[in-house]
Scaffold this active site. Structure first.
Site, PDB file in Angstrom:
ATOM      1  N   GLY A  13       0.769  -1.240   0.000  1.00  0.00           N
ATOM      2  CA  GLY A  13       0.000   0.000   0.000  1.00  0.00           C
ATOM      3  C   GLY A  13       0.798   1.287   0.000  1.00  0.00           C
ATOM      4  O   GLY A  13       0.303   2.326   0.438  1.00  0.00           O
ATOM      5  N   ILE A  56      -3.536  -9.833 -12.448  1.00  0.00           N
ATOM      6  CA  ILE A  56      -3.875  -8.633 -13.219  1.00  0.00           C
ATOM      7  C   ILE A  56      -4.528  -9.004 -14.553  1.00  0.00           C
ATOM      8  O   ILE A  56      -5.427  -8.317 -15.045  1.00  0.00           O
ATOM      9  CB  ILE A  56      -2.609  -7.781 -13.477  1.00  0.00           C
ATOM     10  CG1 ILE A  56      -1.994  -7.290 -12.160  1.00  0.00           C
ATOM     11  CG2 ILE A  56      -2.900  -6.623 -14.428  1.00  0.00           C
ATOM     12  CD1 ILE A  56      -2.768  -6.247 -11.421  1.00  0.00           C
ATOM     13  N   CYS A  78       9.569  -5.533 -10.959  1.00  0.00           N
ATOM     14  CA  CYS A  78      10.784  -4.865 -11.444  1.00  0.00           C
ATOM     15  C   CYS A  78      11.891  -5.848 -11.818  1.00  0.00           C
ATOM     16  O   CYS A  78      12.865  -5.471 -12.460  1.00  0.00           O
ATOM     17  CB  CYS A  78      11.298  -3.887 -10.382  1.00  0.00           C
ATOM     18  SG  CYS A  78      11.788  -4.701  -8.837  1.00  0.00           S
TER      19      CYS A  78
END
Length: 332
Positions: A13, A56, A78
């Site tokens: 978050g 996703i 990443c």
């Protein structure tokens, strides 16, 4: 205007914290992440936000349109663009979800604002080119950045790539540059010292182990008056080189004298280790790393999350302060 936000790869978050810290008017409508441990931490800190544990690639254009969101905040994996990920770029399967999102953009006419964060190295990737070309195709203004928290007064290095994008249909006074921007005009002339974030009476479990003390000569050692520390990675506390700094209450001179004496012994010897132990070198605690990454003071890890899990989650997270400042630019 109250913005409706979709937070993708939401992790623990950090983006949500940045939005709250920006003072902007809006709400996270949905957060999405597939990591169960990260989701437990997210729910602990944002219990009233709808959080979806899903891939996703299960998000369809129709589903996103039903959410009626106009903003996407995201920090895709990443590893494909990092040294440890062997720079596999678009051939790395971990890019699949982001490549999928790139193809979705042309169907998401209501998305006016996007902020994306990734590791340094993304700016040289094929995936970056695909993303930027799609932004152009979909009529976005955009700006790329390579920014470090130390530029914002924080005693920590975490150089990261950022891209903010805004539909050309909305007025934007930001003066775009073709090159990647590496600093922002600000008033952060002085960097705070580590003593401002160091905890008192830290438990002995954070002391560097005898095994790792044999690598003391290559450790990045910080002090209470240090105005810098190295980037913390998810391997922090398990490896020494390139994973983050260690801390000591000793002075730089005491460390120098101790290392000089210790190095009269073989670094693998008990004598070397016993000498280094006098410095009481320790790892930064998860709460201290949270502070260096500018999470709010009331942020917490639930009790069921192990220390190892805390470091792994923090290593994959974002610097809240940098994103807060970029949000102000994006929505100015």
């Amino acid at each position: 205007m109250s913005h409706r936000i979709l937070e993708l790869y939401s992790g623990i978050g950090g983006m949500h914290c940045a939005w709250n810290g920006s003072g902007l008017n809006g709400q996270i409508i949905l957060a999405v992440d597939i990591n169960n441990v990260a989701n437990d931490v997210y729910k602990c800190n944002f219990p009233n936000t709808l959080l979806s544990n899903r891939n996703i690639q299960s998000l369809t254009p129709e589903y996103i349109k039903e959410l009626n969101v106009n903003t996407i905040l995201m920090s895709p994996p990443c590893q494909p663009f990092s040294r440890n990920g062997k720079y596999l770029d678009e051939t790395d399967t971990r890019t699949s979800s982001f490549l999928y999102l790139i193809t979705l953009l042309q169907h998401l006419e209501k998305i006016e604002y996007i902020l994306m964060e990734n590791v340094k190295g993304f700016e040289c990737s094929t995936v970056r080119n695909l993303y930027i070309n799609k932004l152009k195709e979909c009529n976005y203004n955009y700006q790329e950045f390579l920014l470090c928290p130390s530029s914002f007064g924080m005693p920590n290095s975490r150089l990261r790539y950022y891209c903010i994008a805004r539909r050309k249909t909305s007025e934007w006074h930001f003066k775009r540059k073709e090159e990647v921007i590496t600093s922002l005009p600000n008033d952060y002339r002085d960097c705070m010292a580590l003593e401002d974030i160091i905890e008192k009476n830290v438990p002995e479990k954070y002391l560097v182990s005898d095994k790792l003390l044999k690598r003391a000569n290559i450790m990045d050692i910080c002090y209470k008056d240090s105005t810098r520390s190295c980037c913390f990675t998810k391997a922090y506390t398990h490896y020494v080189e390139g994973t983050g700094s260690v801390y000591t209450d000793a002075s730089p001179q005491e460390v120098e004298d101790c290392l000089r004496l210790a190095n009269t012994f073989d670094y693998k010897s008990n004598e070397f280790v016993e000498k280094i132990k006098q410095l009481k070198l320790r790892f930064f605690t998860p709460n201290e790393v949270l502070s260096l990454m500018m999470f709010p003071k009331n942020y917490k890890f639930p009790e069921n999350i192990t220390t190892k899990q805390c470091y792994r989650l923090l290593g994959n997270s974002v610097n809240v302060k940098v994103i807060t400042e970029l949000l102000k630019i994006l929505f100015e």
